[in-house]
Design a protein around this motif. Structure first.
Motif, mmCIF file in Angstrom:
data_model
loop_
_atom_site.group_PDB
_atom_site.id
_atom_site.type_symbol
_atom_site.label_atom_id
_atom_site.label_comp_id
_atom_site.label_asym_id
_atom_site.label_seq_id
_atom_site.Cartn_x
_atom_site.Cartn_y
_atom_site.Cartn_z
ATOM 1 N N SER A 53 0.835 -1.195 0.000
ATOM 2 C CA SER A 53 0.000 0.000 0.000
ATOM 3 C C SER A 53 0.873 1.250 0.000
ATOM 4 O O SER A 53 0.652 2.198 -0.753
ATOM 5 C CB SER A 53 -0.911 0.014 1.231
ATOM 6 O OG SER A 53 -1.463 1.299 1.392
ATOM 7 N N ALA A 54 1.892 1.226 0.837
ATOM 8 C CA ALA A 54 2.746 2.405 0.968
ATOM 9 C C ALA A 54 3.551 2.650 -0.309
ATOM 10 O O ALA A 54 3.639 3.769 -0.810
ATOM 11 C CB ALA A 54 3.684 2.235 2.162
ATOM 12 N N GLY A 64 4.237 2.903 -3.976
ATOM 13 C CA GLY A 64 3.392 3.057 -5.158
ATOM 14 C C GLY A 64 3.918 4.164 -6.041
ATOM 15 O O GLY A 64 5.115 4.458 -6.042
ATOM 16 N N LEU A 65 2.998 4.800 -6.771
ATOM 17 C CA LEU A 65 3.404 5.911 -7.630
ATOM 18 C C LEU A 65 4.067 7.010 -6.806
ATOM 19 O O LEU A 65 4.910 7.742 -7.306
ATOM 20 C CB LEU A 65 2.186 6.462 -8.371
ATOM 21 C CG LEU A 65 1.551 5.482 -9.374
ATOM 22 C CD1 LEU A 65 0.187 5.990 -9.825
ATOM 23 C CD2 LEU A 65 2.459 5.273 -10.571
ATOM 24 N N GLY A 66 3.690 7.077 -5.521
ATOM 25 C CA GLY A 66 4.300 8.052 -4.617
ATOM 26 C C GLY A 66 5.811 7.884 -4.517
ATOM 27 O O GLY A 66 6.551 8.867 -4.481
ATOM 28 N N ASN A 67 6.279 6.647 -4.454
ATOM 29 C CA ASN A 67 7.720 6.394 -4.350
ATOM 30 C C ASN A 67 8.401 6.417 -5.701
ATOM 31 O O ASN A 67 9.472 6.983 -5.875
ATOM 32 C CB ASN A 67 8.001 4.995 -3.771
ATOM 33 C CG ASN A 67 7.274 4.734 -2.497
ATOM 34 O OD1 ASN A 67 6.048 4.842 -2.454
ATOM 35 N ND2 ASN A 67 8.000 4.401 -1.465
ATOM 36 N N ILE A 114 -8.976 9.644 -4.276
ATOM 37 C CA ILE A 114 -7.600 9.349 -4.696
ATOM 38 C C ILE A 114 -7.595 8.234 -5.741
ATOM 39 O O ILE A 114 -6.932 8.334 -6.764
ATOM 40 C CB ILE A 114 -6.691 8.983 -3.492
ATOM 41 C CG1 ILE A 114 -6.502 10.199 -2.580
ATOM 42 C CG2 ILE A 114 -5.312 8.498 -3.966
ATOM 43 C CD1 ILE A 114 -5.716 9.931 -1.304
ATOM 44 N N TYR A 158 -5.803 8.066 -9.326
ATOM 45 C CA TYR A 158 -4.669 7.134 -9.235
ATOM 46 C C TYR A 158 -4.788 6.069 -10.327
ATOM 47 O O TYR A 158 -3.807 5.680 -10.955
ATOM 48 C CB TYR A 158 -4.679 6.486 -7.852
ATOM 49 C CG TYR A 158 -3.333 6.006 -7.339
ATOM 50 C CD1 TYR A 158 -2.492 6.862 -6.633
ATOM 51 C CD2 TYR A 158 -2.920 4.691 -7.532
ATOM 52 C CE1 TYR A 158 -1.274 6.430 -6.135
ATOM 53 C CE2 TYR A 158 -1.705 4.252 -7.040
ATOM 54 C CZ TYR A 158 -0.891 5.131 -6.340
ATOM 55 O OH TYR A 158 0.314 4.692 -5.854
ATOM 56 N N PHE A 171 1.815 11.154 1.896
ATOM 57 C CA PHE A 171 1.255 10.465 0.737
ATOM 58 C C PHE A 171 1.946 9.121 0.542
ATOM 59 O O PHE A 171 1.304 8.095 0.309
ATOM 60 C CB PHE A 171 1.419 11.327 -0.520
ATOM 61 C CG PHE A 171 0.710 10.780 -1.727
ATOM 62 C CD1 PHE A 171 -0.636 11.024 -1.919
ATOM 63 C CD2 PHE A 171 1.398 10.016 -2.658
ATOM 64 C CE1 PHE A 171 -1.300 10.510 -3.033
ATOM 65 C CE2 PHE A 171 0.742 9.502 -3.772
ATOM 66 C CZ PHE A 171 -0.612 9.749 -3.951
ATOM 67 N N SER A 172 3.251 9.124 0.682
ATOM 68 C CA SER A 172 4.016 7.915 0.409
ATOM 69 C C SER A 172 3.708 6.798 1.398
ATOM 70 O O SER A 172 3.691 5.621 1.033
ATOM 71 C CB SER A 172 5.511 8.223 0.427
ATOM 72 O OG SER A 172 6.240 7.102 -0.009
ATOM 73 N N SER A 174 0.888 6.242 2.811
ATOM 74 C CA SER A 174 -0.558 5.957 2.788
ATOM 75 C C SER A 174 -1.249 6.346 4.085
ATOM 76 O O SER A 174 -2.114 5.626 4.575
ATOM 77 C CB SER A 174 -0.845 4.469 2.566
ATOM 78 O OG SER A 174 -0.262 3.989 1.405
ATOM 79 N N MET A 181 -5.934 8.571 5.808
ATOM 80 C CA MET A 181 -7.253 8.245 5.253
ATOM 81 C C MET A 181 -7.739 6.869 5.674
ATOM 82 O O MET A 181 -8.743 6.380 5.181
ATOM 83 C CB MET A 181 -7.235 8.342 3.741
ATOM 84 C CG MET A 181 -6.141 7.516 3.114
ATOM 85 S SD MET A 181 -6.587 6.864 1.519
ATOM 86 C CE MET A 181 -7.843 5.696 1.939
ATOM 87 N N ALA A 219 -6.235 3.882 5.331
ATOM 88 C CA ALA A 219 -5.797 2.699 4.575
ATOM 89 C C ALA A 219 -5.028 1.753 5.506
ATOM 90 O O ALA A 219 -5.284 0.546 5.538
ATOM 91 C CB ALA A 219 -4.919 3.091 3.391
ATOM 92 N N SER A 234 -0.916 -0.328 -4.301
ATOM 93 C CA SER A 234 -1.437 0.830 -3.564
ATOM 94 C C SER A 234 -2.921 1.015 -3.861
ATOM 95 O O SER A 234 -3.712 1.282 -2.956
ATOM 96 C CB SER A 234 -0.708 2.109 -3.969
ATOM 97 O OG SER A 234 0.656 2.014 -3.669
ATOM 98 N N SER A 236 -5.351 -1.024 -1.871
ATOM 99 C CA SER A 236 -5.609 -0.589 -0.492
ATOM 100 C C SER A 236 -6.596 0.573 -0.464
ATOM 101 O O SER A 236 -7.379 0.717 0.470
ATOM 102 C CB SER A 236 -4.314 -0.213 0.224
ATOM 103 O OG SER A 236 -3.815 1.029 -0.215
ATOM 104 N N LEU A 237 -6.574 1.387 -1.506
ATOM 105 C CA LEU A 237 -7.546 2.476 -1.602
ATOM 106 C C LEU A 237 -8.949 1.903 -1.793
ATOM 107 O O LEU A 237 -9.909 2.304 -1.135
ATOM 108 C CB LEU A 237 -7.189 3.404 -2.772
ATOM 109 C CG LEU A 237 -5.934 4.264 -2.582
ATOM 110 C CD1 LEU A 237 -5.402 4.770 -3.911
ATOM 111 C CD2 LEU A 237 -6.230 5.443 -1.656
HETATM 112 N N1 PHE Z 1 1.199 5.461 -0.701
HETATM 113 C C1 PHE Z 1 0.747 5.323 -2.041
HETATM 114 C C2 PHE Z 1 1.887 5.677 -2.999
HETATM 115 O O1 PHE Z 1 2.957 6.005 -2.586
HETATM 116 C C3 PHE Z 1 -0.455 6.170 -2.336
HETATM 117 C C4 PHE Z 1 -1.558 6.018 -1.339
HETATM 118 C C5 PHE Z 1 -1.976 7.097 -0.594
HETATM 119 C C6 PHE Z 1 -2.159 4.772 -1.122
HETATM 120 C C7 PHE Z 1 -2.983 6.962 0.373
HETATM 121 C C8 PHE Z 1 -3.156 4.604 -0.182
HETATM 122 C C9 PHE Z 1 -3.558 5.703 0.561
HETATM 123 O O2 PHE Z 1 1.708 5.638 -4.185
#
Ligand code: PHE
Length: 450
Positions: A25-26, A28-31, A104, A108, A230-231, A233, A236, A238, A324, A327-328
């Motif tokens: 979950s953590a 994802g596109l964020g990283n 999101i 996403y 964001f990275s 998660s 919210m 999750a 990710s 998990s959303l």
């Molecule tokens: N953490 C995920 C990412 O880095 C994005 C995300 C945010 C997922 C909030 C779940 C909840 O891409």
């Protein structure tokens, strides 16, 4: 007090399964996509250092709070706050979380669709003949403005998500992450080795690791904190929802440390893949959101075995986005299952359909709806802005206040110490969750208003 168990919900089969799913979950596109480009835009090494401080001082304690709330209640975010403070307005945090998940995922999944498309385009070689980043950027711009193509890939990504989440926590999400996460890690190591052996790669390493503190401004701190949120998660529910599928046997503090370390490791590794390559090509690290899609294909085009590297990279990005996205979707689905009594299949199919439809205007924001603006922002940017910049920080701050002051860190500590686990850092954690996390996040939030 005994933990209310809800046997219809299912649990993670193994401890490693939970850790991999939460890391999925953590990570994802964020990283993979966002971390390198915000690092590039904010000065490199010094930003990385700030980001690390935010991760460990603010993100880590809030993640433990979310896991603890989830395991204590075995419920979705709405149910969890209502179970601990029935009839209070705190349940609003849960509703905010479910709404954030909804919003999101809607955009996403659009970006997830782009990554699927680039897997296909790598296989068919159409993204591998670029002589300049401008050319690659133009190709990307044309692709994302193409209505039907974008909508079809968006639908494919959503369908992949549905296929996993419909099988439930144990059968679907856990098994998928068991395979995907270790693969992702190995692929990144291979790419890093490739990137570091390019001519001139060391310039990129220097930019990335050597902190130049003159580049730090107040705004940089806020961006680093937002990126940490964001990275990981957070904010919210999750992580709360994933924690709700944990049995009381698990050691929550160890799980938190593992997830935070994995997420950070992948982000840091990703920087080591991107920056050496970018500098080796003589490109600018400040490229922005298009970095991955328009610059990397140029890099791949000039590489031996570029086709293979490109295919591997975009498969990796799709995997990361998918773990990710599920998990959303799970946050939204768990709410309808627990609070509204829906069965899983109905919840997944209905909600995925609604979220897809909400995502359509976002998907078209780079094409036919490009001129439709709300306060100067496209639909895509508006949804991202509301969810990421307002709902997440507010949710994270309120969760910290709730656990720190309303539920109380003593009750939380009792839950953490279930099953003979000693929580050695309880006092330090209580201080972070009661004071540091709420004040710091409030700072970020307010700074966005003024
Ligand atoms: N953490 C995920 C990412 O880095 C994005 C995300 C945010 C997922 C909030 C779940 C909840 O891409």
């Amino acid at each position: 007090m005994s933990t209310p168990t809800n046997n219809k919900r299912g649990f993670w089969a193994t401890r490693m399964g939970f850790i991999l799913a939460a890391s999925g979950s953590a990570i994802g596109l964020g990283n993979v996509w966002k971390f390198p480009y915000v690092t590039g835009q904010n000065g490199g090494g010094a930003f990385v250092l700030l980001y690390l401080v935010c991760i460990f001082a603010i993100g880590l304690p809030i993640m433990l709070a979310e896991f603890t709330l989830g395991r204590r209640t075995n419920l979705n975010p709405v149910g969890a706050f209502a179970a601990i403070k029935p009839g209070s307005p705190w349940v609003g945090i849960g509703f905010m979380g479910v709404s954030a998940g909804f919003l999101i995922l809607s955009f996403y999944a659009v970006v997830g669709g782009w990554t699927v498309a680039y897997v296909v385009k790598s296989v068919t070689h159409s993204v591998l003949d670029f002589s300049s980043p401008e050319q690659a950027g133009q190709f990307f711009g044309q692709f994302i403005s193409h209505t039907w193509e974008v909508l079809i890939y968006h639908a494919i990504f959503m369908a992949l998500c549905v296929a996993i989440v419909i099988k439930g926590v144990h059968g679907g999400i856990e098994r998928a992450c068991d395979i995907m996460m270790p693969t992702l890690f190995v692929i990144l190591l291979v790419l890093m080795a490739r990137s570091l052996t390019l001519p001139g790669a060391m310039e990129g390493v220097k930019f990335y690791l050597y902190p130049d503190f003159s580049k730090i401004q107040p705004q940089t701190v806020l961006i680093a904190l937002g990126q940490a949120f964001f990275s990981l998660s957070l904010g919210m529910g999750a992580m709360l929802t994933y924690g709700s599928y944990l049995s009381p046997k698990e050691n929550l503090t160890a799980a938190t440390v593992y997830v935070v370390l994995f997420d950070t490791l992948i982000a840091l590794l990703m920087g080591m893949v991107i920056f050496p390559a970018v500098f080796s090509m003589g490109l600018a690290p400040t490229e922005g959101p298009s970095l991955v899609f328009s610059v990397l294909p140029t890099v791949f085009s000039s590489m031996p075995m570029g086709t293979l590297v490109s295919i591997i990279f975009f498969i990796l990005l799709t995997i990361a986005a998918l773990t990710s996205a599920i998990s959303l979707l799970e946050v939204v689905v768990a709410y309808f299952i627990d609070q509204r009594g829906w069965d899983r299949k109905r919840a997944v199919l209905t909600m995925a359909g609604v979220i897809y439809l909400l995502g359509v205007p976002s998907a078209l924001s780079f094409g036919v709806l490009g001129d439709v603006k709300f306060m100067g922002m496209t639909f895509f940017d508006t949804v991202d802005n509301i969810a990421s910049n307002y709902l997440l920080p507010l949710g994270g701050m309120l969760t910290a206040v709730f656990v720190g002051w309303i539920w109380g860190t003593r009750a939380a500590k009792e839950e953490i110490e279930k099953h003979e686990t000693r929580f050695h850092w309880a006092d330090q954690w209580a201080f972070l969750i009661r004071f540091i996390a709420p004040v710091a996040v409030a700072g970020v939030f307010l700074a966005r208003f003024f």
